[in-house]
Design a protein around this motif. Structure first.
Motif, PDB file in Angstrom:
ATOM      1  N   ASN A  88     -19.919  -3.451 -19.945  1.00  0.00           N
ATOM      2  CA  ASN A  88     -19.065  -2.353 -19.483  1.00  0.00           C
ATOM      3  C   ASN A  88     -19.536  -1.799 -18.149  1.00  0.00           C
ATOM      4  O   ASN A  88     -18.732  -1.221 -17.403  1.00  0.00           O
ATOM      5  N   ASN A  89     -20.814  -1.957 -17.841  1.00  0.00           N
ATOM      6  CA  ASN A  89     -21.366  -1.385 -16.609  1.00  0.00           C
ATOM      7  C   ASN A  89     -21.786  -2.430 -15.586  1.00  0.00           C
ATOM      8  O   ASN A  89     -22.241  -2.069 -14.505  1.00  0.00           O
ATOM      9  N   VAL A  90     -21.650  -3.724 -15.922  1.00  0.00           N
ATOM     10  CA  VAL A  90     -22.223  -4.751 -15.050  1.00  0.00           C
ATOM     11  C   VAL A  90     -21.522  -4.802 -13.698  1.00  0.00           C
ATOM     12  O   VAL A  90     -22.179  -4.931 -12.648  1.00  0.00           O
ATOM     13  N   SER A  91     -20.182  -4.686 -13.676  1.00  0.00           N
ATOM     14  CA  SER A  91     -19.461  -4.827 -12.409  1.00  0.00           C
ATOM     15  C   SER A  91     -19.814  -3.701 -11.449  1.00  0.00           C
ATOM     16  O   SER A  91     -20.130  -3.944 -10.270  1.00  0.00           O
ATOM     17  N   ARG A  92     -19.785  -2.470 -11.937  1.00  0.00           N
ATOM     18  CA  ARG A  92     -20.131  -1.356 -11.042  1.00  0.00           C
ATOM     19  C   ARG A  92     -21.614  -1.394 -10.669  1.00  0.00           C
ATOM     20  O   ARG A  92     -21.980  -1.063  -9.540  1.00  0.00           O
ATOM     21  N   SER A  93     -22.457  -1.807 -11.591  1.00  0.00           N
ATOM     22  CA  SER A  93     -23.891  -1.893 -11.284  1.00  0.00           C
ATOM     23  C   SER A  93     -24.156  -2.914 -10.188  1.00  0.00           C
ATOM     24  O   SER A  93     -24.931  -2.666  -9.258  1.00  0.00           O
ATOM     25  N   ILE A  94     -23.502  -4.073 -10.282  1.00  0.00           N
ATOM     26  CA  ILE A  94     -23.671  -5.089  -9.238  1.00  0.00           C
ATOM     27  C   ILE A  94     -23.133  -4.578  -7.913  1.00  0.00           C
ATOM     28  O   ILE A  94     -23.761  -4.761  -6.858  1.00  0.00           O
ATOM     29  N   GLY A  95     -21.949  -3.935  -7.941  1.00  0.00           N
ATOM     30  CA  GLY A  95     -21.396  -3.390  -6.698  1.00  0.00           C
ATOM     31  C   GLY A  95     -22.292  -2.337  -6.076  1.00  0.00           C
ATOM     32  O   GLY A  95     -22.507  -2.323  -4.852  1.00  0.00           O
ATOM     33  N   LEU A  96     -22.839  -1.440  -6.898  1.00  0.00           N
ATOM     34  CA  LEU A  96     -23.740  -0.408  -6.376  1.00  0.00           C
ATOM     35  C   LEU A  96     -25.034  -1.022  -5.836  1.00  0.00           C
ATOM     36  O   LEU A  96     -25.583  -0.545  -4.833  1.00  0.00           O
ATOM     37  N   THR A  97     -25.513  -2.078  -6.489  1.00  0.00           N
ATOM     38  CA  THR A  97     -26.732  -2.732  -6.009  1.00  0.00           C
ATOM     39  C   THR A  97     -26.505  -3.357  -4.641  1.00  0.00           C
ATOM     40  O   THR A  97     -27.324  -3.198  -3.717  1.00  0.00           O
ATOM     41  N   ILE A  98     -25.408  -4.103  -4.503  1.00  0.00           N
ATOM     42  CA  ILE A  98     -25.094  -4.721  -3.207  1.00  0.00           C
ATOM     43  C   ILE A  98     -24.906  -3.642  -2.153  1.00  0.00           C
ATOM     44  O   ILE A  98     -25.384  -3.773  -1.016  1.00  0.00           O
ATOM     45  N   HIS A  99     -24.220  -2.577  -2.513  1.00  0.00           N
ATOM     46  CA  HIS A  99     -23.989  -1.484  -1.555  1.00  0.00           C
ATOM     47  C   HIS A  99     -25.302  -0.850  -1.119  1.00  0.00           C
ATOM     48  O   HIS A  99     -25.521  -0.592   0.085  1.00  0.00           O
ATOM     49  N   SER A 100     -26.197  -0.599  -2.073  1.00  0.00           N
ATOM     50  CA  SER A 100     -27.465   0.059  -1.733  1.00  0.00           C
ATOM     51  C   SER A 100     -28.368  -0.823  -0.873  1.00  0.00           C
ATOM     52  O   SER A 100     -29.105  -0.321  -0.027  1.00  0.00           O
ATOM     53  N   LEU A 101     -28.297  -2.145  -1.086  1.00  0.00           N
ATOM     54  CA  LEU A 101     -29.157  -3.051  -0.325  1.00  0.00           C
ATOM     55  C   LEU A 101     -28.622  -3.320   1.079  1.00  0.00           C
ATOM     56  O   LEU A 101     -29.395  -3.684   1.969  1.00  0.00           O
ATOM     57  N   LEU A 102     -27.322  -3.165   1.284  1.00  0.00           N
ATOM     58  CA  LEU A 102     -26.730  -3.446   2.602  1.00  0.00           C
ATOM     59  C   LEU A 102     -26.414  -2.179   3.388  1.00  0.00           C
ATOM     60  O   LEU A 102     -26.095  -2.275   4.576  1.00  0.00           O
TER      61      LEU A 102
ATOM     62  N   GLY B 271     -14.299   1.210   8.738  1.00  0.00           N
ATOM     63  CA  GLY B 271     -15.438   0.373   8.366  1.00  0.00           C
ATOM     64  C   GLY B 271     -16.265   0.996   7.257  1.00  0.00           C
ATOM     65  O   GLY B 271     -16.722   0.295   6.330  1.00  0.00           O
ATOM     66  N   ASN B 272     -16.438   2.310   7.308  1.00  0.00           N
ATOM     67  CA  ASN B 272     -17.211   3.007   6.278  1.00  0.00           C
ATOM     68  C   ASN B 272     -16.499   2.944   4.928  1.00  0.00           C
ATOM     69  O   ASN B 272     -17.128   2.703   3.881  1.00  0.00           O
ATOM     70  N   SER B 273     -15.188   3.173   4.928  1.00  0.00           N
ATOM     71  CA  SER B 273     -14.439   3.136   3.667  1.00  0.00           C
ATOM     72  C   SER B 273     -14.398   1.725   3.085  1.00  0.00           C
ATOM     73  O   SER B 273     -14.476   1.541   1.862  1.00  0.00           O
ATOM     74  N   THR B 274     -14.275   0.711   3.951  1.00  0.00           N
ATOM     75  CA  THR B 274     -14.277  -0.675   3.461  1.00  0.00           C
ATOM     76  C   THR B 274     -15.602  -1.010   2.807  1.00  0.00           C
ATOM     77  O   THR B 274     -15.650  -1.640   1.735  1.00  0.00           O
ATOM     78  N   PHE B 275     -16.689  -0.589   3.427  1.00  0.00           N
ATOM     79  CA  PHE B 275     -18.006  -0.887   2.861  1.00  0.00           C
ATOM     80  C   PHE B 275     -18.244  -0.093   1.578  1.00  0.00           C
ATOM     81  O   PHE B 275     -18.775  -0.626   0.592  1.00  0.00           O
ATOM     82  N   ASN B 276     -17.839   1.178   1.567  1.00  0.00           N
ATOM     83  CA  ASN B 276     -18.064   2.006   0.376  1.00  0.00           C
ATOM     84  C   ASN B 276     -17.177   1.613  -0.803  1.00  0.00           C
ATOM     85  O   ASN B 276     -17.429   2.051  -1.932  1.00  0.00           O
ATOM     86  N   SER B 277     -16.141   0.821  -0.540  1.00  0.00           N
ATOM     87  CA  SER B 277     -15.260   0.388  -1.631  1.00  0.00           C
ATOM     88  C   SER B 277     -15.799  -0.835  -2.363  1.00  0.00           C
ATOM     89  O   SER B 277     -15.127  -1.348  -3.267  1.00  0.00           O
ATOM     90  N   MET B 278     -16.989  -1.323  -1.986  1.00  0.00           N
ATOM     91  CA  MET B 278     -17.548  -2.513  -2.641  1.00  0.00           C
ATOM     92  C   MET B 278     -17.719  -2.336  -4.157  1.00  0.00           C
ATOM     93  O   MET B 278     -17.359  -3.228  -4.931  1.00  0.00           O
TER      94      MET B 278
END
Length: 674
Positions: A22-36, A145-152
């Protein structure tokens, strides 16, 4: 029940895996977002800085160009005015009639413009190049650009919704596969014949138990009659002795003595007669009880206690074919009752006792790959394409390139600074005007004094109308020159680094996001497989060690020996002295060592047996409430059957052990899986 309870515990890892899904998709997205985000935000900040530099530079260039033009215009007007004032003031101060005017004459001769702004370099070409900039809307580009990146994270949730649902379906399928363990586990194939045999024995014993209850009243009648006869004999003897003694005491009256003595003698004869009549019944009763008890104790109980009876049963030919336990219980030929009893006594499970590993390959049913193959395959095949991030459009790139090629960094800013060091007028008009006012006061010639006053007022007028305005413009010009000269040396490196960083990040982000996605999915896969592996290892250990223990069988055999030998046969054994009591000896004194014992007829009651610790567990399970004091064979059989199954408390204990094991080894929750 035990195997099914083990299988039901899959709900624990299943719930954990579903929660992770239930949390894997958002967790992966937040991880990629935090690392980039550090790289992306750095580029956005650089773009914002260069856009601000462009606007500020254009603003200061426009101020500089306009200010130079204004100063040049005022410089022409000031030159004409200073020329007129210089000629007039010099001629006046040089006049012989002007008293003490030599000092002021030197200042008057310096009435000329100081700075010449026609000599500063022109910025019109740079302004022409930058004319119309910025054509791009940089704030809008940065927000986009900010909104596109934050929508990951949201994009990952949407893109992974289908695969997450498929993975949940796979987990449900795994639940069905795990259920097959309970369905195929062969313990019931071996225990079912034993249960059937016990059920058969129980069913066959019920008619006899009913007959036993029917004859119970005859036992009481016989017991009461025998006790009455004994009491009658005792009463006759006591009365005869009493009357005889009374007759001896009354010898003075021969008639009384004769009647009492005769009555006592008759009572004694009656007691002797009853004794001869019924003694053979008591003798036969005692003989029968001692005969049965002694033989049972010698032939059965001793061999049962030292386990020789199990070896006797295991020896082929000792029992008729109809009593072959191996065939009746469908046991393997390589199993024997002696070894089974010994290992069951230690609490060994049926897995080892029945040697189920030869008939059932548990490793094949608990192999991790058969439960996680499809789950792992779906995760490995998942691919998420992230949108490309464009920080600048064509107009934005052209604006920065034009700004880079404008030549703003090549202007001769030192010339501007050097020219601004020169005063607007070489001499101070304020000082010269004050000097002229002072000279007016000391002049004797009124005409000269009047002309000095007029010249002083003219100088103040020029100071206030022209010089002060030019000085303010010079200050404004200096601010712009200072800003542009400070920015010029760093402009080219900043623009080159910004353009290179934009190109690098735009190219790198999709690929880096894809690599991070694969890495996070790999970590998530390892974590979930760890749940499966932990559960299967627990199942393997529990099925082979804890579940389906055969210890109740050994306990039932021991309890049967205690009931038959210690509580029934031993009181009937004439070779030992016993009190016949079923309550036990608190001091643990052997029956043969008691010195004040008296034999009693054993009474097999439930109340007495409940005080025997070895059978208390079976009785508590076997005998329902309100069933009376009598202990039946069906109660004993029901005790074995219930003890061979898992009750509620043991099931709760099994679940508690698994939950503690699971919680101790469960990884800490974190939005990252690596």
């Amino acid at each position: 029940q035990g195997v099914q309870s083990v299988v039901d515990q899959f709900a624990v890892p299943r719930q954990q895996i579903i929660g992770d899904l239930n949390n894997v998709s958002r967790s992966i997205g937040l991880t990629i977002h935090s690392l980039l985000k550090e790289q992306v935000y750095s580029v956005l900040e650089a773009i914002q800085g260069r856009a601000q530099d462009l606007q500020n530079s254009l603003h200061h260039l426009q101020i500089l160009n306009k200010t130079v033009r204004t100063l040049t215009h005022f410089q022409d007007e000031l030159g004409l005015a200073l020329r007129d004032r210089k000629e007039s003031t010099v001629s006046l101060l040089d006049s012989p009639r002007c008293t003490s005017c030599a000092r002021a004459l030197g200042k008057a001769q310096s009435l000329e413009p100081g700075a010449d702004y026609r000599r500063v370099p022109s910025v019109e070409q740079v302004l022409k190049t930058l004319s119309g900039l910025p054509k791009a809307n940089f704030p809008d580009l940065i927000d986009k650009g900010n909104s596109t990146f934050n929508s990951m994270p949201d994009l990952a949730v949407v893109k992974m919704a289908q695969v997450v649902q498929e993975l949940k379906d796979e987990v449900n399928k795994v639940s069905e596969k795990v259920q097959s363990i309970a369905d195929s586990f062969p313990v019931s194939d071996y225990t079912q014949p034993l249960n059937d045999a016990l059920m058969h024995a129980e069913n066959k014993s019920r008619p006899y138990l009913q007959e036993v209850k029917h004859y119970e009243k005859y036992r009481w009648i016989v017991g009461i009659v025998l006790c009455s006869v004994v009491l009658l004999v005792v009463a006759c003897n006591l009365l005869g002795l009493s009357l005889g003694a009374c007759g001896l005491a009354m010898r003075e009256d021969p008639s009384d003595y004769e009647s009492r003595g005769e009555a006592g003698a008759k009572l004694l004869l009656v007691g002797v007669g009853f004794s001869f009549l019924f003694s053979w019944l008591l003798i036969l009763l005692v003989f029968a009880t001692f005969l049965v008890g002694g033989n049972v104790q010698t032939l059965l109980c001793k061999n049962w206690a030292n386990q020789e009876i199990y070896k006797f049963i295991d020896t082929p030919g000792n029992l008729p074919p109809s009593m072959n336990l191996t065939q009746l219980l469908s046991l393997k030929r390589n199993l024997n009752l002696t070894s089974a009893y010994q290992v069951c006594k230690k609490g060994t499970g049926l897995w080892d006792v029945l040697q189920l590993r030869d008939a059932y390959n548990l490793e094949d049913h608990l192999h991790l790959s058969q439960y996680t193959r499809d789950f792992q395959k779906r995760l490995n095949n998942f691919n998420l394409q992230f949108e490309e991030i464009h920080f600048l459009d064509g107009a934005g790139r052209r604006d920065l390139e034009t700004f880079q090629q404008s030549g703003i960094d090549q202007l001769d800013y030192p010339t501007f600074q050097a020219e601004m060091q020169n005063p607007v007028v070489r001499t101070s008009l304020e000082d010269l005007a004050r000097d002229l006012e002072g000279l007016r006061k000391i002049q004797n010639n009124i005409t000269i004094a009047g002309r000095l006053a007029n010249e002083s007022q003219a100088l103040w007028k020029i100071q206030n109308a022209t010089v002060l305005i030019q000085e303010a413009l010079v200050v404004k010009l200096n601010d712009s020159v200072q800003f542009l000269s400070a920015m010029a040396p760093h402009l080219q490196p900043l623009l080159k680094r910004t353009m290179a960083e934009i190109a690098l990040v735009e190219t790198m982000v999709p690929g880096q996001a894809q690599r991070l996605l694969r890495h996070e999915i790999s970590c998530f896969t390892r974590k979930e497989l760890g749940y499966f592996s932990q559960y299967l290892n627990w199942v393997r250990r529990t099925l082979t060690e804890d579940v389906a223990s055969c210890q109740p069988l050994a306990t039932a055999l021991d309890n049967g020996r205690v009931i038959l030998c210690d509580r029934i046969a031993e009181p009937w054994d004439e070779t030992k002295e016993t009190d016949g009591s079923l309550l036990g000896d608190p001091g643990h004194t052997p029956p043969g060592k008691k010195g004040h014992v008296k034999w009693q007829k054993p009474r097999l009651t439930r109340k007495a047996l409940l005080k025997c610790c070895l059978v208390k567990r079976i009785l508590s399970r076997a005998v329902p409430e309100g069933s009376g004091d009598e202990l039946t064979v069906s109660h004993f059989i029901a005790g074995w059957r219930s003890s061979s199954e898992m009750d509620g408390s043991e099931k709760c204990q099994l679940e508690g052990n698994f939950n503690r094991t699971w919680n101790d080894s469960k990884p800490l929750k974190h939005h990252r899986f690596c």
